[in-house]
Design a protein around this motif. Structure first.
Motif, PDB file in Angstrom:
ATOM      1  N   GLU A 123       0.851  -1.174   0.000  1.00  0.00           N
ATOM      2  CA  GLU A 123       0.000   0.000   0.000  1.00  0.00           C
ATOM      3  C   GLU A 123       0.890   1.229   0.000  1.00  0.00           C
ATOM      4  N   TYR A 135      -8.685   7.850 -11.726  1.00  0.00           N
ATOM      5  CA  TYR A 135     -10.033   8.032 -11.202  1.00  0.00           C
ATOM      6  C   TYR A 135     -10.562   9.370 -11.695  1.00  0.00           C
ATOM      7  N   ASP A 139     -17.293   4.743  -9.246  1.00  0.00           N
ATOM      8  CA  ASP A 139     -16.803   3.813  -8.223  1.00  0.00           C
ATOM      9  C   ASP A 139     -15.450   4.276  -7.711  1.00  0.00           C
ATOM     10  N   LEU A 164     -13.299   2.746  -6.032  1.00  0.00           N
ATOM     11  CA  LEU A 164     -12.272   1.709  -6.102  1.00  0.00           C
ATOM     12  C   LEU A 164     -11.951   1.474  -7.575  1.00  0.00           C
ATOM     13  N   LYS A 171      -9.537  -0.101 -10.592  1.00  0.00           N
ATOM     14  CA  LYS A 171      -8.602  -1.178 -10.911  1.00  0.00           C
ATOM     15  C   LYS A 171      -7.748  -0.763 -12.115  1.00  0.00           C
ATOM     16  N   GLU A 199      -4.674  -1.608  -7.749  1.00  0.00           N
ATOM     17  CA  GLU A 199      -5.930  -0.908  -7.550  1.00  0.00           C
ATOM     18  C   GLU A 199      -5.678   0.280  -6.630  1.00  0.00           C
ATOM     19  N   GLU A 229      -7.955   3.286  -4.105  1.00  0.00           N
ATOM     20  CA  GLU A 229      -9.243   3.695  -3.546  1.00  0.00           C
ATOM     21  C   GLU A 229      -9.234   5.183  -3.261  1.00  0.00           C
ATOM     22  N   ARG A 241      -2.726   0.072  -4.049  1.00  0.00           N
ATOM     23  CA  ARG A 241      -2.594  -1.219  -3.372  1.00  0.00           C
ATOM     24  C   ARG A 241      -2.369  -2.339  -4.376  1.00  0.00           C
TER      25      ARG A 241
END
Lengths: 113, 115
Positions: A20, A50, A54, A56, A58, A64, A66, A77
């Motif tokens: 992480e 992003y 969503d 989260l 990928k 991935e 968040e 992560r």
């Protein structure tokens, strides 16, 4: 001024360990978020992004991230790292009103075989 | 696949020289960027351009200038090179989509040494 903080400058892990990498940004409005990776001797390339929806996200190679708006964070992560994940990772943020992208200072990840 | 090509992978110049770094992209992207990458400092934006003949200062424009005469080409100029400009220089491009920032595509970088 808007800033991006990556908490770890160097991370050393063994293969199969979980990863992480932290990323926090300072701007409170709507943002677009990115993670880029630079493998040794290669150019920077997009790992994941992003924009909305969503939280989260990928990306490629099992990564991935968040987006947690309340914490201004976008942590990267991976459940089980491989030696080939050795690289430098950069978090980046863009405000929707402003096309200038702000990069973090990067995290060098070394995976021990 | 987007291709961003930087003219030189390695370059060695002397203090006081005028240095040109060239960057070409083949995907008709509106946005182009020049960064320098230094250990522990990450990527710092020098200049960027949203269109032909348009340029905007980034975070560290001092000692640099840029030129965008054609959409596909974005040149970085060191007017009088100094040793503190020894660095890795990265060019990037991205597509402009109103209200949605697109990922940047990077070149391989030019490692510039000023002696």
């Amino acid at each position: 001024a808007q800033s991006v903080s990556q908490h770890n400058h160097h991370v050393i892990l063994s293969e199969a360990a979980s990863l992480e990498l932290g990323c926090n940004y300072s701007y409170g409005g709507t943002v677009n978020l990115f993670w880029y990776v630079q493998y040794p001797g290669q150019h920077l390339q997009l790992l994941l992004k992003y924009f909305s929806g969503d939280p989260l996200v990928k990306g490629i190679k099992g990564f991935e991230a968040e987006f947690i708006k309340s914490k201004f964070s976008f942590n990267l992560r991976k459940p089980s790292v491989q030696w080939s994940d050795t690289a430098e990772y950069f978090c980046a943020v863009v405000r929707n009103r402003d096309d200038k992208i702000i990069f973090g200072k990067g995290t060098r990840l070394h995976i021990l075989p | 696949d987007v291709k961003v090509t930087q003219s030189s992978r390695y370059l060695v110049k002397r203090t006081g020289e005028k240095v040109f770094l060239e960057c070409v992209q083949d995907m008709d992207h509106e946005n182009m960027f020049w960064y320098r990458q230094d250990p522990g400092l990450g990527l710092r934006l020098i200049y960027f351009s949203y269109d032909v003949k348009m340029k905007e200062k980034g975070d560290i424009p001092e000692g640099y200038s840029v030129s965008r005469e054609k959409k596909e080409r974005f040149s970085l100029i060191l007017e009088s090179a100094s040793t503190n400009q020894t660095s890795m220089y990265l060019c990037a491009s991205s597509l402009y989509v109103q209200g949605a920032d697109q990922p940047q595509h990077f070149g391989d970088g030019t490692r510039l040494s000023i002696l």
